[in-house]
Design a protein around this motif. Structure first.
Motif, mmCIF file in Angstrom:
data_model
loop_
_atom_site.group_PDB
_atom_site.id
_atom_site.type_symbol
_atom_site.label_atom_id
_atom_site.label_comp_id
_atom_site.label_asym_id
_atom_site.label_seq_id
_atom_site.Cartn_x
_atom_site.Cartn_y
_atom_site.Cartn_z
ATOM 1 N N ASN A 44 4.214 9.807 -4.600
ATOM 2 C CA ASN A 44 5.000 9.018 -5.541
ATOM 3 C C ASN A 44 6.428 8.799 -5.055
ATOM 4 O OD1 ASN A 44 5.377 7.565 -7.784
ATOM 5 N ND2 ASN A 44 5.620 9.295 -9.185
ATOM 6 N N TYR A 45 6.606 8.369 -3.838
ATOM 7 C CA TYR A 45 7.921 7.957 -3.331
ATOM 8 C C TYR A 45 7.696 6.882 -2.279
ATOM 9 C CZ TYR A 45 6.519 11.590 0.002
ATOM 10 O OH TYR A 45 5.811 12.362 0.894
ATOM 11 N N PRO A 46 8.723 6.068 -1.977
ATOM 12 C CA PRO A 46 8.530 4.960 -1.040
ATOM 13 C C PRO A 46 8.322 5.422 0.400
ATOM 14 C CG PRO A 46 10.551 4.687 -2.347
ATOM 15 C CD PRO A 46 10.075 6.078 -2.572
ATOM 16 N N PHE A 47 7.674 4.600 1.148
ATOM 17 C CA PHE A 47 7.455 4.783 2.590
ATOM 18 C C PHE A 47 6.665 6.028 2.940
ATOM 19 C CE2 PHE A 47 11.396 2.194 2.298
ATOM 20 C CZ PHE A 47 10.785 1.008 2.671
ATOM 21 N N ALA B 111 -3.487 -6.121 -9.505
ATOM 22 C CA ALA B 111 -2.471 -5.672 -10.461
ATOM 23 C C ALA B 111 -2.762 -4.211 -10.786
ATOM 24 C CB ALA B 111 -2.504 -6.549 -11.710
ATOM 25 N N ASN B 112 -2.153 -3.324 -9.995
ATOM 26 C CA ASN B 112 -2.527 -1.902 -10.000
ATOM 27 C C ASN B 112 -1.833 -1.113 -11.122
ATOM 28 O OD1 ASN B 112 -4.052 0.174 -8.810
ATOM 29 N ND2 ASN B 112 -2.263 0.936 -7.694
ATOM 30 N N LYS B 113 -2.360 0.072 -11.330
ATOM 31 C CA LYS B 113 -1.885 1.003 -12.371
ATOM 32 C C LYS B 113 -2.166 0.424 -13.761
ATOM 33 C CE LYS B 113 1.749 2.671 -9.189
ATOM 34 N NZ LYS B 113 3.118 3.144 -9.004
ATOM 35 N N CYS B 114 -3.289 -0.288 -13.892
ATOM 36 C CA CYS B 114 -3.614 -0.921 -15.179
ATOM 37 C C CYS B 114 -4.020 0.113 -16.219
ATOM 38 C CB CYS B 114 -4.690 -1.998 -15.016
ATOM 39 S SG CYS B 114 -6.337 -1.340 -14.730
ATOM 40 N N ASP B 115 -4.144 1.372 -15.790
ATOM 41 C CA ASP B 115 -4.436 2.435 -16.777
ATOM 42 C C ASP B 115 -3.214 2.724 -17.637
ATOM 43 O OD1 ASP B 115 -3.671 3.356 -14.044
ATOM 44 O OD2 ASP B 115 -3.347 5.268 -15.072
ATOM 45 N N LEU B 116 -2.018 2.381 -17.155
ATOM 46 C CA LEU B 116 -0.808 2.638 -17.938
ATOM 47 C C LEU B 116 -0.641 1.511 -18.969
ATOM 48 C CD1 LEU B 116 1.520 3.837 -15.026
ATOM 49 C CD2 LEU B 116 0.191 5.213 -16.635
ATOM 50 N N CYS C 202 -6.351 -3.595 -11.835
ATOM 51 C CA CYS C 202 -6.852 -2.609 -10.904
ATOM 52 C C CYS C 202 -6.322 -1.213 -11.236
ATOM 53 C CB CYS C 202 -6.293 -3.050 -9.550
ATOM 54 S SG CYS C 202 -7.220 -2.575 -8.188
ATOM 55 N N ALA C 203 -7.168 -0.211 -11.082
ATOM 56 C CA ALA C 203 -6.722 1.170 -11.240
ATOM 57 C C ALA C 203 -7.244 1.949 -10.043
ATOM 58 C CB ALA C 203 -7.234 1.752 -12.549
ATOM 59 N N SER C 204 -6.469 1.930 -8.980
ATOM 60 C CA SER C 204 -6.917 2.525 -7.713
ATOM 61 C C SER C 204 -7.177 4.012 -7.845
ATOM 62 C CB SER C 204 -5.860 2.332 -6.634
ATOM 63 O OG SER C 204 -5.568 0.979 -6.493
ATOM 64 N N GLU C 205 -6.286 4.668 -8.605
ATOM 65 C CA GLU C 205 -6.431 6.110 -8.738
ATOM 66 C C GLU C 205 -7.729 6.450 -9.479
ATOM 67 O OE1 GLU C 205 -2.756 8.935 -8.722
ATOM 68 O OE2 GLU C 205 -3.052 8.054 -10.696
ATOM 69 N N ALA D 219 2.671 -0.224 5.912
ATOM 70 C CA ALA D 219 3.873 0.261 5.224
ATOM 71 C C ALA D 219 4.331 -0.743 4.169
ATOM 72 C CB ALA D 219 4.979 0.478 6.250
ATOM 73 N N GLY D 220 5.140 -0.287 3.234
ATOM 74 C CA GLY D 220 5.650 -1.158 2.176
ATOM 75 C C GLY D 220 6.786 -2.053 2.678
ATOM 76 N N LEU D 221 6.978 -3.149 1.937
ATOM 77 C CA LEU D 221 7.962 -4.161 2.304
ATOM 78 C C LEU D 221 9.022 -4.209 1.204
ATOM 79 C CD1 LEU D 221 7.931 -6.400 4.510
ATOM 80 C CD2 LEU D 221 6.713 -7.830 2.896
ATOM 81 N N GLY E 150 2.302 -5.101 0.146
ATOM 82 C CA GLY E 150 3.011 -4.854 -1.113
ATOM 83 C C GLY E 150 4.281 -4.071 -0.864
ATOM 84 N N LYS E 151 5.118 -3.964 -1.892
ATOM 85 C CA LYS E 151 6.330 -3.153 -1.754
ATOM 86 C C LYS E 151 5.908 -1.673 -1.715
ATOM 87 C CE LYS E 151 7.431 -2.320 -6.562
ATOM 88 N NZ LYS E 151 8.276 -2.536 -7.722
ATOM 89 N N PRO E 152 6.829 -0.758 -1.386
ATOM 90 C CA PRO E 152 6.448 0.653 -1.331
ATOM 91 C C PRO E 152 6.042 1.204 -2.700
ATOM 92 C CG PRO E 152 8.554 0.281 -0.226
ATOM 93 C CD PRO E 152 8.220 -0.978 -0.962
ATOM 94 N N ASN E 153 5.171 2.201 -2.670
ATOM 95 C CA ASN E 153 4.856 3.008 -3.857
ATOM 96 C C ASN E 153 4.093 2.265 -4.955
ATOM 97 O OD1 ASN E 153 4.835 5.501 -5.008
ATOM 98 N ND2 ASN E 153 6.952 5.482 -5.706
ATOM 99 N N THR E 154 3.326 1.255 -4.591
ATOM 100 C CA THR E 154 2.559 0.522 -5.607
ATOM 101 C C THR E 154 1.128 1.028 -5.699
ATOM 102 O OG1 THR E 154 1.868 -1.124 -3.985
ATOM 103 C CG2 THR E 154 3.849 -1.625 -5.265
ATOM 104 N N GLY E 155 0.719 1.840 -4.706
ATOM 105 C CA GLY E 155 -0.652 2.356 -4.706
ATOM 106 C C GLY E 155 -1.520 1.726 -3.621
ATOM 107 N N LYS E 156 -0.894 1.208 -2.579
ATOM 108 C CA LYS E 156 -1.675 0.580 -1.499
ATOM 109 C C LYS E 156 -2.597 1.588 -0.818
ATOM 110 C CE LYS E 156 2.037 -0.755 0.712
ATOM 111 N NZ LYS E 156 2.956 -0.163 -0.288
ATOM 112 N N SER E 157 -2.041 2.759 -0.495
ATOM 113 C CA SER E 157 -2.869 3.756 0.196
ATOM 114 C C SER E 157 -3.920 4.345 -0.742
ATOM 115 C CB SER E 157 -1.991 4.866 0.782
ATOM 116 O OG SER E 157 -1.118 4.301 1.741
ATOM 117 N N THR E 158 -3.590 4.413 -2.028
ATOM 118 C CA THR E 158 -4.579 4.891 -2.995
ATOM 119 C C THR E 158 -5.732 3.896 -3.060
ATOM 120 O OG1 THR E 158 -2.712 5.784 -4.259
ATOM 121 C CG2 THR E 158 -4.854 5.757 -5.355
ATOM 122 N N PHE E 159 -5.387 2.623 -3.074
ATOM 123 C CA PHE E 159 -6.401 1.566 -3.064
ATOM 124 C C PHE E 159 -7.253 1.705 -1.802
ATOM 125 C CE2 PHE E 159 -8.149 -2.512 -2.018
ATOM 126 C CZ PHE E 159 -8.410 -3.154 -3.216
#
Ligand SMILES: Nc1nc2c(ncn2[C@@H]2O[C@H](COP(=O)(O)OP(=O)(O)OP(=O)(O)O)[C@@H](O)[C@H]2O)c(=O)[nH]1
Ligand SMILES: [Mg+2]
Length: 401
Positions: free
Chosen positions: A29-32, A224-229, A249-252, A79-81, A7-16
């Motif tokens: 909450n920042y890229p890379f 599809a992350n951050k579905c809590d928002l 998906c709501a990884s957090e 890492a993010g793309l 995924g691109k940076p800062n989408t919640g990959k590591s949280t997942f």
């Protein structure tokens, strides 16, 4: 089998990743935030056969909680793309090498649209996540193209001079990517390409060939992350129209629930529709607030946090896996030490009794005689295709009894 998170940076990959593995890799909450790959063990969730067979099991390679079997599987977070990675933007696409061995991918997308295409925080809803789906796949293709086209002219000339076969030359090049000769051959046939004259392939044909290889060798679903928002809802509806498997998906939220369960505050098995606060929990006001948020914004609305569903879908839908239970003593459904239903093995649909013998041990495969369905007592030949949930004893020469 290995599943990768892309995924691109800062989408919640590591949280997942942390939610799925209960590891503790950096999230921010920042890229890379992530640069080096993180490898970990996640769990597949499956109803255990112990309930159906009415036995008390003693799992060895996995865990069984209230009739739910949790089976370890491997996961990698990278890492993010960013767009233009193939030309070296962001961290470039070198780290896609870390995904070479992945058999399937979970594409974590920020469905709330609150990060721009480079992963920088922006106003929620202002970025269209469909664009992320498209560019990430595009960058992956460009990376794959660089690998396929390296030395293309020489390969093509060798083939055209009759000194080599295109499929085997490409299979050799792509062997580290889990792209075999069969997939290459299938792509050539389905796209009606001329395998004898690769110099005649147009740019467009080459691109379609690469895209085909990617889709077959790295099947991908969208988390599809951050579905809590709240803003995520309409984006998820749109994402679902793009012809891919999409899992809200709501990884957090999953991370919160799993950590709370680990601390003994709640009863929660990954993938559950809800949780129960333990009477002994003594929650602080803040803990209560966070759990209320998860309940109202995620579980009540979406039915689950989606993390477990995404991992299950990667293995069971993208990779067509089933779970079988090898045993050594068919009357007790146990191993030699008396552990009932000790192992749950994740294998591909189509795996035969003899294949399973080889998966367990080469010797067992080499000396395979027949197998037995431990529940029905029916004898199974070498070519018998195993069923999901089947409990199987392998009988091999010298290994009887
Ligand atoms: N609201 C919300 N925020 C989330 C969720 N999952 C992750 N985040 C937030 O998203 C931000 C990025 O999370 P990371 O897990 O570091 O993202 P990443 O994709 O690994 O980022 P890079 O490693 O930089 O590519 C963090 O501030 C997380 O708290 C979620 O389910 N809901
Ligand atoms: Mg990360």
């Amino acid at each position: 089998m290995l599943v990768g998170i892309i995924g691109k940076p800062n989408t919640g990959k590591s949280t997942f990743f942390n939610a799925a593995t209960l590891m503790n890799v950096p999230m921010a909450n920042y890229p890379f935030t992530t640069i080096q790959p993180n490898y970990g063990v996640a769990y597949l969730r499956r109803d255990c056969v112990c309930r159906r067979l009415d036995v008390k099991d003693n799992p060895v390679n996995s865990v069984c909680v209230n009739g739910v079997r949790l089976i370890p599987v491997k996961l990698v977070d990278v890492a993010g793309l960013v767009p233009g990675a193939a030309q070296g933007r962001g961290l470039g696409n070198k780290f896609l090498d870390d995904l070479r061995q992945a058999d399937a991918l979970i594409h974590v997308v920020d469905a709330s649209g609150s990060t721009d295409e480079e992963g920088r925080v922006c106003e929620a809803g202002s970025h269209d996540p469909i664009k992320d789906v498209e560019f990430v796949e595009e960058e992956f293709n460009l990376w794959l193209k660089q690998i396929v086209l390296k030395d293309w002219q020489r390969v093509a000339r060798t083939v055209e001079a009759g000194a080599g076969k295109l499929t085997s030359m490409l299979a050799q090049r792509l062997s580290g990517l889990a792209v075999g000769e069969q997939i290459i051959q299938e792509a050539i046939v389905n796209l009606e390409l001329n395998a004898g004259k690769p110099t005649l392939w147009s740019e467009e044909q080459i691109y379609r060939f690469i895209d085909y290889l990617r889709r077959r060798s790295k099947p991908t679903l969208i988390a599809a992350n951050k579905c809590d928002l709240p803003i995520a809802e309409k984006n998820i509806a749109k994402l679902k129209e793009c012809g891919r498997i999409v899992i809200p998906c709501a990884s957090e939220a999953e991370l919160i629930l799993r950590r709370a369960a680990e601390k003994g505050l709640i009863d929660y098995i990954p993938g559950d529709k809800g949780f129960k606060i333990r009477p002994s929990a003594n929650l602080t006001v803040e803990q209560k607030r966070v759990l209320d948020y998860v309940e109202s914004k995620v579980l009540a609305k979406w039915g689950s946090t989606g993390v477990q569903q995404a991992i299950n879908a990667a293995y069971f839908e993208l990779l067509n896996s089933i779970v079988v239970y090898p045993v050594e003593d068919e009357s007790k459904l146990s191993d030699k030490r008396g552990n009932v239903l000790p192992d749950a093995k994740v294998v591909k649909k189509g795996t035969t009794a003899k294949d399973l013998a080889y998966i367990i041990h080469t010797d067992l495969g080499d000396t395979f005689l027949y197998a037995v369905d431990a529940v029905t007592g029916v004898r199974l030949g070498a070519d018998h295709v195993l069923e999901d949930g089947q409990v199987v004893k392998i009988v091999a020469a010298g290994k009887r009894g």
